[in-house]
Design a protein around this motif. Structure first.
Motif, mmCIF file in Angstrom:
data_model
loop_
_atom_site.group_PDB
_atom_site.id
_atom_site.type_symbol
_atom_site.label_atom_id
_atom_site.label_comp_id
_atom_site.label_asym_id
_atom_site.label_seq_id
_atom_site.Cartn_x
_atom_site.Cartn_y
_atom_site.Cartn_z
ATOM 1 N N ALA B 536 1.084 -1.250 -0.037
ATOM 2 C CA ALA B 536 -0.212 0.666 0.227
ATOM 3 C C ALA B 536 1.082 1.033 -0.214
ATOM 4 N N ALA B 537 0.670 2.223 -1.023
ATOM 5 C CA ALA B 537 1.702 3.378 -1.139
ATOM 6 C C ALA B 537 0.711 4.316 -1.310
ATOM 7 N N TYR B 538 0.817 5.221 -0.606
ATOM 8 C CA TYR B 538 0.433 6.835 0.269
ATOM 9 C C TYR B 538 1.416 7.992 -0.368
ATOM 10 N N ASP B 539 0.929 8.076 -1.105
ATOM 11 C CA ASP B 539 1.819 9.524 -1.526
ATOM 12 C C ASP B 539 1.183 10.643 -1.606
ATOM 13 N N LYS B 540 1.609 12.499 -0.975
ATOM 14 C CA LYS B 540 1.547 12.941 -1.037
ATOM 15 C C LYS B 540 2.007 14.222 -1.552
ATOM 16 N N ARG B 541 1.790 15.049 -2.520
ATOM 17 C CA ARG B 541 2.708 15.668 -2.403
ATOM 18 C C ARG B 541 1.585 17.456 -2.568
ATOM 19 N N TYR B 542 2.620 18.002 -1.929
ATOM 20 C CA TYR B 542 0.980 19.714 -1.737
ATOM 21 C C TYR B 542 2.495 20.880 -1.389
ATOM 22 N N GLY B 543 1.596 21.916 -2.057
ATOM 23 C CA GLY B 543 2.257 22.173 -2.677
ATOM 24 C C GLY B 543 2.278 24.190 -2.760
ATOM 25 N N THR B 544 2.867 25.407 -1.836
ATOM 26 C CA THR B 544 2.090 26.531 -1.923
ATOM 27 C C THR B 544 3.004 27.761 -2.675
ATOM 28 N N ASN B 545 2.153 28.112 -2.964
ATOM 29 C CA ASN B 545 3.473 29.289 -3.525
ATOM 30 C C ASN B 545 2.612 30.753 -3.426
ATOM 31 N N LYS B 546 3.355 32.156 -3.243
ATOM 32 C CA LYS B 546 3.356 33.073 -2.789
ATOM 33 C C LYS B 546 4.315 34.069 -3.559
ATOM 34 N N GLN B 547 3.231 34.349 -4.195
ATOM 35 C CA GLN B 547 4.181 36.221 -4.604
ATOM 36 C C GLN B 547 3.645 37.009 -4.086
ATOM 37 N N TRP B 548 4.528 38.187 -4.301
ATOM 38 C CA TRP B 548 4.538 39.414 -3.684
ATOM 39 C C TRP B 548 5.688 40.059 -4.169
ATOM 40 N N GLN B 549 4.682 41.037 -4.971
ATOM 41 C CA GLN B 549 4.810 42.204 -5.481
ATOM 42 C C GLN B 549 4.969 43.450 -5.129
ATOM 43 N N VAL B 550 5.596 44.255 -5.510
ATOM 44 C CA VAL B 550 5.652 45.557 -5.157
ATOM 45 C C VAL B 550 6.190 46.587 -6.053
ATOM 46 N N PRO B 551 6.566 47.595 -6.685
ATOM 47 C CA PRO B 551 6.876 48.801 -7.437
ATOM 48 C C PRO B 551 8.027 49.282 -7.320
ATOM 49 N N THR B 552 8.615 49.561 -8.665
ATOM 50 C CA THR B 552 10.147 49.344 -7.932
ATOM 51 C C THR B 552 10.464 50.642 -8.777
ATOM 52 N N THR B 553 11.289 51.371 -8.598
ATOM 53 C CA THR B 553 11.702 53.324 -8.736
ATOM 54 C C THR B 553 13.134 52.989 -10.301
ATOM 55 N N LEU B 574 -0.389 40.633 -3.428
ATOM 56 C CA LEU B 574 0.400 39.620 -3.243
ATOM 57 C C LEU B 574 -1.052 37.961 -3.074
ATOM 58 N N SER B 575 -0.783 37.396 -3.907
ATOM 59 C CA SER B 575 -1.476 35.642 -4.290
ATOM 60 C C SER B 575 -0.682 35.263 -4.242
ATOM 61 N N GLN B 576 -1.739 34.005 -3.125
ATOM 62 C CA GLN B 576 -0.667 32.860 -2.492
ATOM 63 C C GLN B 576 -1.770 32.165 -3.244
ATOM 64 N N GLY B 577 -1.624 30.895 -2.999
ATOM 65 C CA GLY B 577 -1.900 29.208 -3.769
ATOM 66 C C GLY B 577 -1.181 27.953 -2.995
ATOM 67 N N PHE B 578 -2.080 27.504 -2.695
ATOM 68 C CA PHE B 578 -2.346 25.721 -2.334
ATOM 69 C C PHE B 578 -2.766 25.193 -3.186
ATOM 70 N N ASN B 579 -1.419 23.725 -3.428
ATOM 71 C CA ASN B 579 -1.766 22.459 -4.239
ATOM 72 C C ASN B 579 -1.896 21.486 -3.589
ATOM 73 N N GLN B 580 -3.020 20.877 -3.971
ATOM 74 C CA GLN B 580 -2.105 18.911 -3.343
ATOM 75 C C GLN B 580 -2.741 17.917 -4.302
ATOM 76 N N THR B 581 -1.719 17.056 -4.415
ATOM 77 C CA THR B 581 -1.895 15.638 -4.428
ATOM 78 C C THR B 581 -1.999 14.342 -4.300
ATOM 79 N N ILE B 582 -2.409 13.755 -3.411
ATOM 80 C CA ILE B 582 -2.474 12.436 -2.961
ATOM 81 C C ILE B 582 -3.225 11.022 -3.830
ATOM 82 N N ASN B 583 -2.448 10.649 -3.439
ATOM 83 C CA ASN B 583 -2.228 9.288 -4.960
ATOM 84 C C ASN B 583 -2.067 7.921 -3.597
ATOM 85 N N THR B 584 -3.215 7.397 -3.928
ATOM 86 C CA THR B 584 -2.968 5.638 -2.854
ATOM 87 C C THR B 584 -3.277 5.075 -3.786
#
Lengths: 545, 1100
Positions: B536-553, B574-584
């Motif tokens: 029996a195998a249980y694989d879990k992949r979870y990813g998060t991403n966070k993008q913070w953009q500030v103006p430049t000069t 700011l944008s943040q995300g989450f994704n998850q894949t579970i394979n059994t």
């Protein structure tokens, strides 16, 4: 360990070969029944047809793609302006050099895009026609869809002439070879648009609520029909249709501030008949980052619209005469004063104020990226002018923006009527009234009276060029008037300003890169994309390609 | 001779002999005359003969007497003493006559105590190695640290051997301390290889497979093992099109590209479960097996047609706990960069281009002088954007620690590691942590329980508002004299590039992977050879991403030469995300293996069920008033909020079988396959059967070879044929349905966005998987006892039912996309072979070398193409390899206006002498798309080859891999082809442009903006992607164990290595693995990197 044995044998049994073990319901997909049985859902489908509206005349109609090369406005494909310092943009590479053909990539998507939108209309019309929705709902949806379908057909006809008229959603399984249609004649297409617009107008509302601004109205259907009739030279029809709008009682009138017609704050003002709606961050457009001068007080842009001296010279002075006509108000040392008010509202010239800064196009100002670049090959301006009209000064270039694109406004209706009426039956007072209304807003005196039909024609054409500058009409005007070959035989002109003894000296020169190659034997129509003909042998190519 | 004589204890003998020598006073036998005659017989035999002839008996210590030494002697009635002297003296033996007709033999040699250590070529100690004294019974095995100790004669010869390694003989010649390096023997007959759902003896395998040991790649300075396979195993073709950290994974195609579909990469399996391999740490890998033919991939059913790569990770072994430590540090820099012109040369060249275009030169002499002397850099800048922005010493490093050990009952392996790779600027980087642990427990004599846990954490960091590719886009495009310059002389940025790299916020992506697996294997004693196993195998992949953009000069000079700042007006977002894949995965195995005399049978049945569940969501806010990068610190206006989310599920069921039979290891047969089901398709179309059969014949077991060609150690012929599948397209193409989207806005100045519904492509209810029919014929052999091994295969595949988009058959006016149909057919054939040789010399020099070669060429047999290409034999796609590149055929330049006028009409743009001329292939006197033809092979290479060479001597080791590719080409476009494209800068090679004095130039006439004529896709810009690379070079030194043993360090090796050190290709200014994207053909891609590293391995 017997347990394990059981588990494994159970697994073999459990994992049967039944299909149902593999059943997965797709998330985020809707079925036919859900869509077509509910007026609300059909309404969502209709929303998406509006979303397929072409980005409008402020952008090129050829690509419909927000990419590096789009947002080269249609007037850059005319004598009104030339593309900016960037090479590789559509008007310069694909139009000015006259080398476009059936395989020129930027002309390829338009045909397919329009027919995709037409299919959506056909599908909706078919389903709603047989639906059990109440009559009002049916009429509202059908009339909007038929107007939109006619709009998409006109976008094709403007470029290609006659195209196949397809009024049902094609299905290869049931239609067989009938999915391949030949081109209808231009006349058949014009008649189709007249009929569709007339019938749609019956059920379309005269006005819509503020929240529904952007939806089709009777005025929109008539404007579409009237412009098509004008383009087709059906003068009497065109005059009648445009007059209908003038007498519709929908509250259409000229907006007092010519420049302000296009500002976000004034969207859907009384002059606007139909526009394509944008909104910052929600459905943004990007033209400000392309069209503004290279450097403004609040940022940098591509400077991709460089108005020509020829257009500038079309603006009359306040005495009603142009420089060429010997206006007494023309001062060679100060050529931009005492002009038609629409000049300063449309064009950024040397020393004019824009976005809280003064834009100089003259030579000799240090560190000035907006100056004229005489060879036309550098990163600066090509004509000594920049576009001002349509740009909202409050929009910062390259920041999400949502200024609507006006397709038809009342000012154009007046011009359409005047031209059609003059062609149909010669000068009369209603024509003078229409034109003078526009001239008054521009601060100009009325037209001289007693003009012959031909003289009036020339004045209407000049008025039209000035009033509708950069609104994407000029190329089609040059084509239908059959004067493109003459206009494009001359190099486009620029203004070179040098400071001599502390005073600016103005010199008209040929604009670098400002020569448009035009072959009258074929270029009055665009080539039908090679892929269209390859996939449908019944489609014939336009002559000369 | 009596048996006891040979087996007497050494001590006893010694004492006995000393006594005898002292008291040897009896000479009565010495003068006895004997007659003997023998030739080339062993000494033992000779002594027997002498015993018989003389009536004496010999007595000796078998350890000290070379009984197997061949001797010859002829004597006729000679004295026994003289005979013995003559025979024994050359053997350094003395004799003494004893009472009772006993003759004692003693050696002049002394006995010594030899200590030693046995290592592999990487310097790691090898436990369990057999050390045997030649011609004697004495032997022992090395301990967990690879050490041994033996008392032997000082001239003894030691035979050192271990399974999986080549045996070695070492002549002591007086030495008493040894360091032995054993060479791996990949093709050892007893080698066990991992195959689908099990293992097999290499010798009895009938399928085409390639193997690679994890130790061969675990010190390479590459972030992903995908980048280590090219050129190391036959049958694997690889292409690495980017050098960007976290995005530089090579695409791997087993036996080339077999399908037109997007799912064309090999299935990857880790420890029996379908999993991604690219984030594994190479240190955890025990072996990699590539399954190539139908017989090998049949157990994978509909997922196997593109080949299968099996990765097996390391496990614990019996013995004391061992610890290993590896670390390396390196720097990376682009393999190749174009040599761009400086401002002065750029300006001069543009002036020349303007003159060609008939317009005034852009730069006056005074301005040119300013660019030349750099006297006013703020107004006349000169920036080498590539050199000033790109870090040419970008660091990369790795640390790894392993522990392993165990007892007969319980064994464990654990590994922890970290890898860091900086990008071409330090705000782009990739960090990976790997942790792996597994435990094997023999719960009973018949039960094995295994638990595996693996975790990885990958962090990829990028700047907030730019990316590696866009940085490369800027630095390869911006001219040196660009007004918005990189930075002014006082350091203020004139261009947004540097601020966007260093001050625009961040974009951070974390991916966590957890792979877990429990398996229980139970032998069933009541049926010998039968076993059950559940996994029996249980694989879990979870990813998060966070993008913070500030103006430049950025700054610009105004008319008064003051620096005026311009700050971006978009407030932070700011944008943040989450994704998850579970394979059994659940697998149930039944295995059976038994020998009945010479009949060997093994059988396998597996039921497998897999389910995948993916979920994602994201949220963002714009218009931050305060620079606090948290969602709840953003604007509270609901119009500034956004979010998204989706989920999906996948299901698969399969039944695997394999039955192998062989007769006496000579005639081999195997039947395998899978009955497979997948949720992609309509009910009733979901299951299919994919069988394969393979046969083998070991010629080396036949007497005609065994008896006559002793140097043939192994020779096997094998062949296979079978059907396998490939999942293609996407799920639910059988359903007619609609999607919801964010659509139009209504409402003018107060807009409201409405939802829209769009129609999905027209469905195809009959859609199903691709079918591959594969044939393979192979030969493998081993010669000279394993010194030389080879393996060669010919394969042919026919892929049918490939999904193709039938749009070309429908009018453009159809107005809607249609689902794919199973209509494409492609053939793919080729050869792959490998040769390896290795030999250890008695002076301690060990050499090994190998060559492998993979060639695969596909041909489209049936596809949908429209009449305009099909009816033109030059342009027809059918019958050509997928991705064949078409364009106009360039035939030099127009040398004069007269030539232009006389030539067929070529109307891409107005022509000048010096423009490229194209061939009028159809002779219609005009150049149009009907004149296009094949201008180059596909970008993905059809040939990949590699040479390896390793040598090991006195503690030094040297390894290298030369890797090459051939039959590949790419088209340069835009900036990469034409100078001054869109105002871009130009490189030195582009100065060789056409002029009336340089008619044979490499580039056409130069213009300030390239003409359409020179931008046409043509053979002119088609470049060969062939290359040969010194992919890897490594030199190591192991510090002698005598030095480090006192420090309780078992082995200690230092090494220096490099990746992509040398590259040979016809492209001098771009890396040949340029890729096929639009950006890369413009040379705006993330350059490939070469890496130099220094590292240490130690074991304790």
């Amino acid at each position: 360990m017997k347990n394990l044995t059981y588990i494994i044998f159970a697994l073999f049994l459990f994992v049967g070969c039944k299909d149902s073990l593999l059943d997965v319901t797709p998330s985020g997909q809707l079925t036919d029944e859900i869509i077509w049985s509910s007026p609300a859902n059909v309404g969502l489908f209709l929303n998406d047809i509006y979303n397929s509206l072409n980005p409008g005349p402020q952008s090129t109609v050829f690509t419909n793609l927000p990419s590096e090369i789009s947002n080269d406005p249609l007037d850059n494909f005319s004598d009104n302006s030339i593309s900016g310092p960037l090479a590789g943009i559509p008007s310069y590479v694909n139009f000015a050099q006259g080398s476009y053909g059936p395989s020129t990539p930027i002309f390829t998507p338009h045909w397919g895009n329009m027919y995709k939108a037409i299919r959506k209309c056909n599908l909706l019309i078919e389903h709603v026609t047989v639906s059990t929705f109440d009559d009002a709902t049916k009429k509202s949806m059908l009339s909007q869809a038929r107007f939109l379908r006619a709009y998409f057909y006109k976008q094709l006809m403007d470029l290609y002439g006659g195209v196949p008229i397809i009024t049902k959603s094609l299905d290869q399984a049931t239609d067989g070879d009938a999915i391949f249609s030949a081109r209808n004649t231009y006349g058949e297409c014009v008649a189709f648009i007249q009929k569709e617009c007339d019938e749609a107008a019956v059920d379309l509302p005269l006005t819509v609520s503020a929240a529904n601004a952007g939806r089709a109205t009777k005025g929109a259907a008539w404007a579409l029909k009237g412009e098509q009739e004008l383009y087709a030279g059906k003068w009497a029809d065109a005059a009648a249709t445009n007059l209908k709008i003038m007498n519709a009682g929908a509250g259409y009138d000229l907006f007092s501030d010519y420049a302000g017609i296009f500002y976000v704050a004034n969207e859907n003002n009384k002059e606007v008949i139909f526009d394509i709606q944008y909104a910052a961050n929600l459905r943004p457009e990007v033209k400000e980052g392309y069209w503004n001068p290279v450097k403004t007080a609040d940022g940098t842009s591509f400077g991709s619209v460089n108005p020509t001296q020829d257009l500038v010279d079309s603006y009359e002075f306040l005495d009603g005469k142009t420089e060429a006509e010997g206006s007494a108000l023309f001062d060679p040392a100060n050529p931009y004063t005492n002009r038609d008010k629409r000049f300063a509202a449309s064009i950024i010239y040397d020393g004019s104020t824009w976005k809280n800064g003064i834009i100089y196009t003259r030579l000799g100002v240090a560190n000035n990226p907006n100056e004229l670049d005489e060879p036309g090959a550098g990163n600066k301006g090509r004509t000594g002018y920049w576009i001002r009209k349509i740009l909202d000064p409050t929009i910062v270039p390259r920041v999400s923006a949502g200024a609507n694109s006006v397709i038809w406004r009342y000012g154009e209706i007046l011009l359409n009527y005047a031209e059609a009426k003059n062609e149909a039956s010669g000068p009369d007072q209603s024509i003078y009234d229409a034109i003078n209304k526009l001239r008054t807003r521009g601060g100009l005196p009325n037209l001289p009276t007693g003009l012959s039909q031909a003289e009036l024609r020339e004045r209407i054409r000049r008025e039209r060029r000035v009033e509708l500058a950069f609104e994407g009409k000029r190329l089609f005007d040059l084509q239908r008037w059959r004067i493109a070959e003459t206009v494009f035989s001359q190099p486009l002109r620029a203004m070179k300003i040098t400071i001599v003894g502390g005073k600016p000296v103005y010199q008209k020169i040929n604009a670098g890169g400002g020569k448009i190659n035009f072959d009258k034997s074929k270029n009055y129509l665009f080539p039908i994309p090679a892929s269209v003909i390859a996939q449908n042998p019944k489609i014939t190519q336009n002559p000369g390609y | 001779m009596k048996q006891f004589q040979k087996t007497m204890k050494l001590a006893f003998i010694a004492v006995f002999l000393i006594c005898m020598q002292v008291s040897a006073k009896v000479y009565s036998q010495k003068d006895k005359k004997i007659s003997i005659d023998f030739k080339g017989i062993k000494l033992a035999k000779a002594l027997d003969k002498i015993e018989a002839a003389s009536g004496c008996r010999f007595f000796y210590n078998a350890q000290m007497v070379p009984l197997n030494q061949l001797v010859s002697f002829t004597a006729s009635e000679e004295e026994l003493g003289e005979v013995l002297s003559a025979i024994l003296a050359p053997l350094n033996l003395q004799f003494s006559l004893m009472p009772n007709k006993v003759i004692a033999l003693t050696s002049n040699r002394k006995s010594v105590v030899v200590t030693g250590i046995v290592k592999d070529t990487k310097g790691l100690p090898l436990p369990g190695v057999t050390v045997k004294v030649k011609d004697a019974k004495k032997e022992m095995v090395t301990n967990i640290n690879g050490r041994f100790q033996l008392e032997v004669a000082d001239n003894a010869v030691l035979q050192i051997s271990s399974i999986g390694y080549q045996s070695q003989e070492i002549n002591l010649n007086g030495k008493n301390s040894l360091e032995v390096v054993l060479l791996e023997d990949n093709k050892n007959l007893n080698e066990v290889v991992i195959v689908g759902y099990g293992t097999q003896k290499k010798a009895s395998t009938t399928a085409a497979i390639s193997t690679l040991k994890g130790d061969d790649i675990n010190q390479l300075p590459v972030a992903s093992i995908n980048n280590a396979l090219a050129g190391r195993v036959s049958g694997v073709l690889a292409f690495q099109a980017s050098g960007e950290p976290g995005a530089d994974v090579s695409s791997i195609r087993v036996r080339g590209v077999g399908t037109t579909g997007a799912r064309n990469s090999a299935l990857t399996i880790v420890d029996g479960i379908p999993r991604n391999i690219s984030q594994l740490s190479p240190n955890e890998i025990e072996s990699i097996t590539v399954l190539k033919d139908a017989a090998a991939i049949a157990p994978y059913g509909l997922a196997g047609a593109n080949g299968v790569i099996l990765v097996t990770t390391k496990r614990g072994k019996d013995g004391k706990v061992a610890m290993g430590f590896d670390t390396w540090f390196g720097i990376q820099r682009p393999t190749r960069t174009p040599d761009y012109l400086n401002s002065y040369d750029f300006a001069r060249t543009l002036n020349a281009a303007n003159i060609n275009a008939g317009i005034a030169p852009q730069y006056s002499d005074a301005v040119l002088q300013k660019y030349l002397d750099h006297s006013d850099p703020d107004h006349y800048p000169d920036h080498d954007w590539v050199k000033e922005v790109i870090d040419f010493n970008a660091p990369m490093s790795s640390q790894n620690l392993t522990f392993s050990g165990g007892s007969e009952k319980v064994r464990f392996f654990s590994s922890v590691g970290r890898l860091y790779q900086q990008g071409s600027v330090n705000t782009i980087n990739y960090t990976r942590y790997n942790l792996a642990t597994n435990v094997d427990v023999n719960a009973t004599k018949t039960t094995l329980i295994s638990l595996d846990l693996k975790g990885t954490l990958e962090t990829t960091k990028n700047p907030g508002s730019t990316s590696g590719v866009s940085i490369y886009t800027s630095v390869t495009k911006n001219p040196p004299l660009l007004n918005t310059q990189l930075q002014f002389s006082n350091g203020l940025p004139g261009n947004s590039l540097l601020p966007s790299i260093y001050d625009s916020g961040y974009n951070k992506k974390d991916v966590n992977n957890l792979l877990t697996q429990l398996s229980i294997e139970q032998k069933l004693p009541f049926v010998p050879g039968l076993a059950l196993k559940a996994v029996a195998a249980y694989d879990k992949r979870y990813g998060t991403n966070k993008q913070w953009q500030v103006p430049t000069t950025t700054y610009a000079l105004n008319a008064a030469d003051k620096f005026i700042p311009t700050t971006g007006t978009t407030p932070p977002s700011l944008s943040q995300g989450f994704n998850q894949t579970i394979n059994t995965t659940i697998q149930g195995y039944i295995t059976y293996k038994r020998n009945f005399g010479k009949h060997n049978i093994s059988a396998l049945a597996v039921a497998e069920q897999r389910q995948g569940d993916s979920t994602s969501f994201g949220a963002s806010r714009i218009n931050y008033q305060v620079p606090l990068d948290e969602l709840d610190q953003g604007s509270s206006n609901k119009n500034d909020f956004d979010n998204s989310g989706a989920s999906s599920r996948s299901k698969q069921i399969g039944f695997v079988y394999r039955v192998s039979y062989d007769f006496n290891q000579k005639y081999l047969a195997e039947f395998s396959g899978r009955y497979d089901g997948h949720y992609f398709f309509a009910p009733g179309k979901r299951f299919a059967f994919f069988p394969a059969v393979s046969l083998g014949w070991r010629l080396s077991e036949e007497s005609f070879i065994k008896d006559n060609l002793r140097w043939v150690t192994n020779l096997k012929l094998r062949g296979s044929y079978g059907k396998s599948g490939n999942l293609a397209g996407s799920a639910f193409q059988y359903l007619n349905s609609y999607n919801l989207n964010s659509s139009y806005v209504f409402g003018g100045s107060t807009p409201t966005q409405v939802s829209g519904i769009i129609e999905r492509p027209e469905p195809n209810v009959n859609i199903t998987w691709e079918t591959a029919k594969k044939l393979d014929i192979g030969i493998e052999g081993s010669l000279f006892g394993g010194i030389l091994n080879f393996e060669a295969d010919y394969f042919k595949e026919r892929r049918s039912d490939m999904l193709v988009q039938p749009t070309a058959l429908l009018p453009v006016e159809y107005g809607i996309g249609v689902s794919q149909v199973n209509g494409g057919i492609m053939n793919n054939q080729g050869v792959d072979f490998s040769v390896n040789a290795s030999h250890g010399f008695s002076n301690g020099l060990a050499l090994n070398g190998g060559f492998n070669f993979s060639y695969a060429k596909n041909v489209l047999v049936q596809t949908f193409e429209n009449a305009s290409t099909y009816n033109n034999p030059n342009r027809r796609l059918t019958g050509r390899p997928l991705g064949t590149q078409f364009g106009y055929q360039a035939i030099g330049y127009f040398q004069s206006q007269a030539e232009i006028d006389a030539a067929p009409k070529q109307t891409f743009s107005a022509l000048k002498p010096g423009d490229i001329r194209y061939a009028d292939l159809n002779g219609d006197n005009k150049i149009d798309e009907n004149d296009q033809t094949v201008i180059g092979p596909p970008a993905f290479p059809q040939i990949i080859y590699g040479f390896t060479l390793g040598l090991n001597f006195k503690g030094f080791d040297l390894n290298m891999l030369w890797q090459g590719a051939a039959q590949s080409s790419f088209q340069l476009t835009n900036e990469a082809s034409n100078p001054f494209f869109n105002g871009a800068k130009i490189f030195k090679e582009q100065l060789d442009y056409w002029t009336p004095d340089n008619r044979d130039a490499a580039y056409p006439i130069i213009l300030p903006s390239p003409s359409n004529n020179s931008q046409v896709v043509s053979s002119f810009w088609q470049k060969s992607g062939d290359y040969l690379r010194l992919k890897n070079l490594e030199l190591g030194y192991s510090i002698p164990s005598a030095v480090i043993h006192k420090l309780k360090i078992n082995t200690f090796r230092v090494y220096a290595a490099s990746q992509n050190l040398l590259t040979f290709s016809s492209q001098k200014f771009l890396d040949p693995e340029i890729g096929t994207s639009g950006a890369s053909s413009r040379a705006r891609y993330y350059f490939q990197q070469k890496v130099f590293t220094f590292g240490v391995n130690a074991t304790f």
